[in-house]
Design a protein around this motif. Structure first.
Motif, mmCIF file in Angstrom:
data_model
loop_
_atom_site.group_PDB
_atom_site.id
_atom_site.type_symbol
_atom_site.label_atom_id
_atom_site.label_comp_id
_atom_site.label_asym_id
_atom_site.label_seq_id
_atom_site.Cartn_x
_atom_site.Cartn_y
_atom_site.Cartn_z
ATOM 1 N N ARG A 1 0.825 -1.225 0.000
ATOM 2 C CA ARG A 1 0.000 0.000 0.000
ATOM 3 C C ARG A 1 0.850 1.263 0.000
ATOM 4 O O ARG A 1 0.371 2.338 -0.363
ATOM 5 N N SER B 1 -6.222 9.193 7.289
ATOM 6 C CA SER B 1 -6.241 7.802 6.821
ATOM 7 C C SER B 1 -4.890 7.115 7.010
ATOM 8 O O SER B 1 -3.847 7.765 6.969
ATOM 9 N N PHE B 2 -4.952 5.791 7.149
ATOM 10 C CA PHE B 2 -3.753 5.007 7.409
ATOM 11 C C PHE B 2 -3.729 3.733 6.575
ATOM 12 O O PHE B 2 -4.773 3.240 6.145
ATOM 13 N N VAL B 3 -2.524 3.199 6.383
ATOM 14 C CA VAL B 3 -2.310 2.004 5.567
ATOM 15 C C VAL B 3 -2.898 0.763 6.228
ATOM 16 O O VAL B 3 -3.477 -0.087 5.569
ATOM 17 N N LYS C 1 -4.954 3.794 1.449
ATOM 18 C CA LYS C 1 -5.070 3.941 2.905
ATOM 19 C C LYS C 1 -6.489 3.555 3.302
ATOM 20 O O LYS C 1 -7.422 4.352 3.155
#
Length: 400
Positions: free
Chosen positions: A221, A237-239, A227
């Motif tokens: 990613r 947002s995060f992976v 994300k």
């Protein structure tokens, strides 16, 4: 010679006409026997009888080895293979053996790639109807399996079983090398890679290798920019879920990792690990140019740039260069006037944490900097430095 009865649809042969009659129901999808409780239909009365036990809870067949009970003899026979190790179903393509025919059937599709069951909502394909049914819960949010101890609900029985072990503390899978116990076999399997050093998952883009599929998936990613986990509070947002979980602590203030020596708390385990080096004095990262040692790799990287003179992080306002993003971020406050560090006593704000730390001494009266000659103490190092000149004769005491 016995008379043969052929199915005109699939060509299968049967020795008895009534068996052919029941077989035809598979093609017509007719299910003449219905459960009075849930209205589920069945082709055979024997299947209806076994199904009724899911409502009554009856399990008349017991394992003579471990005492576990089952609703049918076929389920008991399958279970017995967990004790005997028998795997009577072999894949004709790769030779892999299986204890259950259904497992072989699922495995065959890894060779053919066939996924005949499609989700009507997202279009994702599955090899088995059971997989499709489980997947459907990701859309509906249905969690039919509840923990009897704490009441927490789960979408899948396997997740409930894993959760139960958090209450019992049971860790039946032990590492033969170091003796560490694990609640799940797959966790033990992953742990063994720490001993072998094996990294079977490789990124085709940057060639980086990973021990675990989850780490490889998260890494991919970073190339795609995807994300998938978003913070419900600030929208960031995060992976992966792990990164989101750590981020949430910036909102909650939670610091679950405590130093056993001084009691200081940290939000991340990596921060605690670095902090421990302040107690041990360990500095494992050495500069190859001058030999200077550092507790953290990022400090070494920043130091290396003092040799190269490289300052890749530029201020967009004044063009000044910095060796790290953190230094650039601090510098930006000279332009924005931002002062994020506030004194809890007088509410005075500061741009940098060390300035706030020094300011607190005006409230506490702390004077940590002591003159080695006359033992006079000072709150700030610059005052001690200036005082030292009264001993060297550079300035007179009354001028100080």
């Amino acid at each position: 010679m016995d008379e043969s009865y052929d199915c005109k649809i699939c060509g299968k042969d049967f020795t008895k006409p009534n068996v052919l009659k029941y077989h035809m129901l598979k093609h017509t999808d007719e299910k003449p026997y219905t459960c009075e409780v849930c209205e589920k239909g069945f082709i055979w009365t024997s299947n209806l009888k076994m199904h009724m036990r899911t409502h009554t809870g009856e399990k008349p067949y017991s394992c003579t080895i471990c005492g576990k009970d089952f609703t049918s003899t076929s389920d008991l026979n399958k279970h017995m293979r967990t004790h005997t190790g028998e795997k009577p179903y072999a894949c004709e393509i790769c030779g892999k053996d299986f204890a259950i025919h259904g497992s072989l059937k699922s495995h065959i599709q890894t060779h053919t790639g066939e996924k005949p069951y499609t989700c009507q909502i997202c279009g994702k394909g599955f090899a088995l109807t059971s997989y499709l049914k489980k997947h459907g819960r990701t859309h509906t949010g249905d969690k039919p399996y509840a923990c009897e101890i704490c009441g927490k609900n789960f979408a899948w029985t396997c997740d409930l079983k894993k959760h139960i072990q958090t209450h019992t503390g049971k860790k039946p899978h032990a590492c033969e090398i170091c003796g560490k116990g694990f609640a799940r076999r797959q966790h033990l399997k992953s742990h063994l890679l720490t001993h072998t050093g094996e990294k079977p998952y490789s990124c085709k883009i940057c060639r980086k290798n990973f021990a675990w599929a989850s780490c490889w998936k998260n890494h991919m990613r970073t190339h795609t920019g995807e994300k998938i986990c978003a913070c419900k509070i600030c929208g960031k947002s995060f992976v992966c879920m792990g990164d989101l979980k750590r981020h949430m602590r910036t909102h909650t203030g939670e610091k679950p990792h405590a130093c056993k020596l001084c009691g200081k708390d940290f939000a991340r385990k990596s921060r605690l690990k670095c902090h421990m080096q302040t107690h041990t004095g360990e500095k494992p990262h050495a500069c190859e140019i001058c030999g200077k040692e550092f507790a953290r790799l990022q400090y070494l990287k920043r130091h290396i740039q003092s040799h190269t003179g490289r300052k890749p992080y530029l201020c967009k306002i004044c063009g000044k260069g910095f060796t790290s993003t953190s230094d650039l971020k601090k510098h930006m406050r000279t332009h924005t006037g931002e002062r994020p560090y506030t004194c809890k006593i007088c509410e005075k704000a500061f741009a940098w944490p060390n300035t706030l730390k020094c300011h607190m001494r005006t409230h506490t009266g702390e004077r940590p900097h002591t003159c080695e000659i006359c033992e006079k103490a000072f709150a700030w190092p610059k005052n001690l430095k200036r005082h030292m000149k009264t001993h060297t004769g550079e300035i007179r005491g009354k001028d100080f």
